[in-house]
Design a protein around this motif. Sequence first.
Motif, mmCIF file in Angstrom:
data_model
loop_
_atom_site.group_PDB
_atom_site.id
_atom_site.type_symbol
_atom_site.label_atom_id
_atom_site.label_comp_id
_atom_site.label_asym_id
_atom_site.label_seq_id
_atom_site.Cartn_x
_atom_site.Cartn_y
_atom_site.Cartn_z
ATOM 1 N N GLN A 5 0.845 -1.217 0.000
ATOM 2 C CA GLN A 5 0.000 0.000 0.000
ATOM 3 C C GLN A 5 0.875 1.260 0.000
ATOM 4 O O GLN A 5 0.697 2.189 0.784
ATOM 5 C CB GLN A 5 -0.941 0.008 1.218
ATOM 6 N N GLU A 6 1.867 1.252 -0.914
ATOM 7 C CA GLU A 6 2.829 2.374 -1.010
ATOM 8 C C GLU A 6 2.856 2.923 -2.443
ATOM 9 O O GLU A 6 2.260 2.359 -3.368
ATOM 10 C CB GLU A 6 4.235 1.879 -0.638
ATOM 11 N N PHE A 7 3.659 3.986 -2.577
ATOM 12 C CA PHE A 7 3.894 4.605 -3.890
ATOM 13 C C PHE A 7 5.366 4.968 -3.968
ATOM 14 O O PHE A 7 5.956 5.393 -2.961
ATOM 15 C CB PHE A 7 3.057 5.893 -4.049
ATOM 16 N N THR A 8 5.984 4.772 -5.118
ATOM 17 C CA THR A 8 7.361 5.239 -5.318
ATOM 18 C C THR A 8 7.287 6.587 -6.031
ATOM 19 O O THR A 8 6.792 6.678 -7.160
ATOM 20 C CB THR A 8 8.188 4.232 -6.147
ATOM 21 N N LEU A 9 7.773 7.633 -5.361
ATOM 22 C CA LEU A 9 7.703 9.007 -5.889
ATOM 23 C C LEU A 9 9.081 9.445 -6.361
ATOM 24 O O LEU A 9 10.047 9.428 -5.579
ATOM 25 C CB LEU A 9 7.194 9.964 -4.786
ATOM 26 N N LYS A 10 9.160 9.811 -7.639
ATOM 27 C CA LYS A 10 10.450 10.260 -8.189
ATOM 28 C C LYS A 10 10.394 11.750 -8.490
ATOM 29 O O LYS A 10 9.498 12.223 -9.192
ATOM 30 C CB LYS A 10 10.781 9.486 -9.468
ATOM 31 N N ASN A 11 11.359 12.505 -7.946
ATOM 32 C CA ASN A 11 11.510 13.938 -8.245
ATOM 33 C C ASN A 11 12.342 14.050 -9.519
ATOM 34 O O ASN A 11 13.533 13.725 -9.520
ATOM 35 C CB ASN A 11 12.198 14.650 -7.074
ATOM 36 N N MET A 12 11.727 14.480 -10.605
ATOM 37 C CA MET A 12 12.392 14.493 -11.914
ATOM 38 C C MET A 12 13.473 15.568 -12.026
ATOM 39 O O MET A 12 14.339 15.505 -12.890
ATOM 40 C CB MET A 12 11.346 14.689 -13.025
ATOM 41 N N ILE A 13 13.398 16.574 -11.169
ATOM 42 C CA ILE A 13 14.397 17.644 -11.233
ATOM 43 C C ILE A 13 15.661 17.220 -10.483
ATOM 44 O O ILE A 13 16.781 17.366 -10.983
ATOM 45 C CB ILE A 13 13.817 18.955 -10.648
ATOM 46 N N LEU A 14 15.467 16.652 -9.280
ATOM 47 C CA LEU A 14 16.616 16.255 -8.453
ATOM 48 C C LEU A 14 17.067 14.821 -8.731
ATOM 49 O O LEU A 14 18.177 14.427 -8.366
ATOM 50 C CB LEU A 14 16.264 16.392 -6.962
ATOM 51 N N GLY A 15 16.171 14.013 -9.338
ATOM 52 C CA GLY A 15 16.511 12.615 -9.612
ATOM 53 C C GLY A 15 16.377 11.719 -8.388
ATOM 54 O O GLY A 15 16.790 10.561 -8.415
ATOM 55 N N GLN B 271 14.433 9.487 -5.376
ATOM 56 C CA GLN B 271 13.281 8.587 -5.347
ATOM 57 C C GLN B 271 12.978 8.201 -3.906
ATOM 58 O O GLN B 271 13.886 7.874 -3.139
ATOM 59 C CB GLN B 271 13.627 7.334 -6.167
ATOM 60 N N THR B 272 11.684 8.237 -3.496
ATOM 61 C CA THR B 272 11.316 7.842 -2.128
ATOM 62 C C THR B 272 10.045 7.011 -2.168
ATOM 63 O O THR B 272 9.235 7.145 -3.089
ATOM 64 C CB THR B 272 11.051 9.082 -1.230
ATOM 65 N N ASN B 273 9.893 6.160 -1.134
ATOM 66 C CA ASN B 273 8.657 5.394 -0.981
ATOM 67 C C ASN B 273 7.782 6.067 0.076
ATOM 68 O O ASN B 273 8.303 6.531 1.103
ATOM 69 C CB ASN B 273 8.968 3.951 -0.549
ATOM 70 N N CYS B 274 6.474 6.149 -0.192
ATOM 71 C CA CYS B 274 5.607 6.843 0.761
ATOM 72 C C CYS B 274 4.197 6.262 0.735
ATOM 73 O O CYS B 274 3.796 5.612 -0.233
ATOM 74 C CB CYS B 274 5.571 8.340 0.462
#
Length: 454
Positions: free
Chosen positions: A429-439, A441-444
Motif C-alpha cells: 500500500q505504497e507509492f514510489t515518488l520520483k523527483n524528476m528535477i533532483l533525480g 526517489q522515495t517510498n511513501c
Amino acid sequence: MKPSIPKGTRDFSPTEVANRSYIMSTIKTSFETFGFQPIETPSFENSSTLMGKYGEEGDRLIFKILNSGDYLSKADEKLLATKDSLKVTGQISEKALRYDLTVPFARYVVQHQNEITFPFKRYQIQPVWRADRPQKGRFREFFQCDADVVGSKSLWQEVEFVKLYDTVFTHLGLLDTTIKINNRKILSGIAEVIGAQDKLIDFTVALDKLDKIGQEKVEQEMLSKGITVEAIQKVQPLFSFDGNNEENLDALEKMLATSKEGTKGVEELRFVINSVEVLGLKSANLEVDVTLARGLNYYTGAIFEVSAPKGVKIGSIGGGGRYDDLTGIFGLKDVSGVGISFGLDRIYLVLEELGLFKAVSLPKPKVLFVNFGEAEALYCMKAITLLRENNVKSELFPDAAKMKKQMNYANKREIEFVVLVGSQEMEKQEFTLKNMILGEQTNCSLSELVETLK
C-alpha cells in the motif's frame, strides 16, 4: 486534398494561447483597475444593426451570413436576374458577423438601458470578423479588447483613456509607444474654413491615409472626390505640422479662428493634452496628429490611435474616440460615449518581435503516474482522485506503454514528479515518488504522497 484553414485565420499552439492569455489578462486587470465591467455580445448580429454604421468601406468588409435552409426561395427572381449582389444580399442574408465591438455595444446599451447604471463603464474582449485582404498584422478573424464609457460628456474620460493605454503598455513592458490624438471637431472646422463642409467624410477618409500613401496620392484622392484645388492648397500646412503639441495647437487655433466648431475642438484637445502633461505618463508619448481621422463615421470628438515603438513596422496597435450620437442610431438620443480598443493580434506581433514575452509556463500536471497495467492503473486512479480533490494537477499515462516512452513524455512536458506503482508497492500500500528535477526517489504512503505534492 490537404486540410487547410481560410485565409486570414490562424491556429494557435499551446504556447501562443498562453502568450495571448497573458496579454488579455494584463489588459483585463487594467480595465478592472480603472473601474470597467465586463459584458459579452453575440458573434453575429442582425444585418440591420451593422450595415450603414461604418461607411461604404466598412460595409463592404462585413461578413454576411446566408439565411438558413433554401435561402434563394424567397428572393425576387427579377432581382436575381440582374445579378446586383448588393440588392440581392438583403433578401438572402439577414444576419452578419460583427465587424467591431462598438456598434454591438451601442445596441446593448439601448436594449438594456433600464438595467444599466450610468455612466456605464464596460469592457469587452471578443473576436470580430472583417472580409479584409490579409497581410502582416491584418487578419479576417481577430480579437478586440475594448473599453467604453457611455453617459458622460466629461473630458476627464479622454484623459483616463490616455492613462489606461499607458498603464497597459507599461505592464506589458512595451515602452515608447505613441498615442496620437486629434479631434473630429477640428477636422470639421478645417473642412469648413476651406469650403468643403459637404465633403467632410471624403476629406477625412483621404487625410487619414497620409502616413500610408503619402501627400501626393492623398491630394489625388481628394480631387477625385470633388474637393477643389483651392481647398487642397488651403490645407497644405496640415501636411507638414512638425512642432511640439503646444505649437501645433497654437497653429490650429489661428487656422480655425473663424470656425466655432473647430475652435471648440482645439479647446477640448488642449484640455486633454494639458491634463495628461500634469499627471504624467510612464511609457507612452502623447502626440497631436492633425491628419489623424480614422475613417469611421461615428466619431464626433477626440480620436485616438496608438503606434508601436519606432522600428517595428506594423499598423496601429490601438485606437478609438468619442461618439456623441452613436446610440441615437438605435433610438436613444443624447447618450455620449467614448471608447478605445487594443489590437491584441498586433500587440502580440510587436511583443514577439521585441522579445518581450516572459517564459510561459504551459498548463501541465504536477505529477504523472506511470501505467504498468490495468490493476496498477486502477490503484493509481484512486490516488489521482484524492490528489485532484486536494487541487494537485495529476495525470495517469493512458497506455501501459514501455517505461522509456512514458518517462520521455514526462520529460518533454517538464512534469516535476513521476509516481511508479508495481505489484510490490500495491502489496505494501505504497507509492514510489520520483523527483524528476533532483533525480531522487522515495517510498511513501498515500497520505504522505498527498502532503508532499500539496
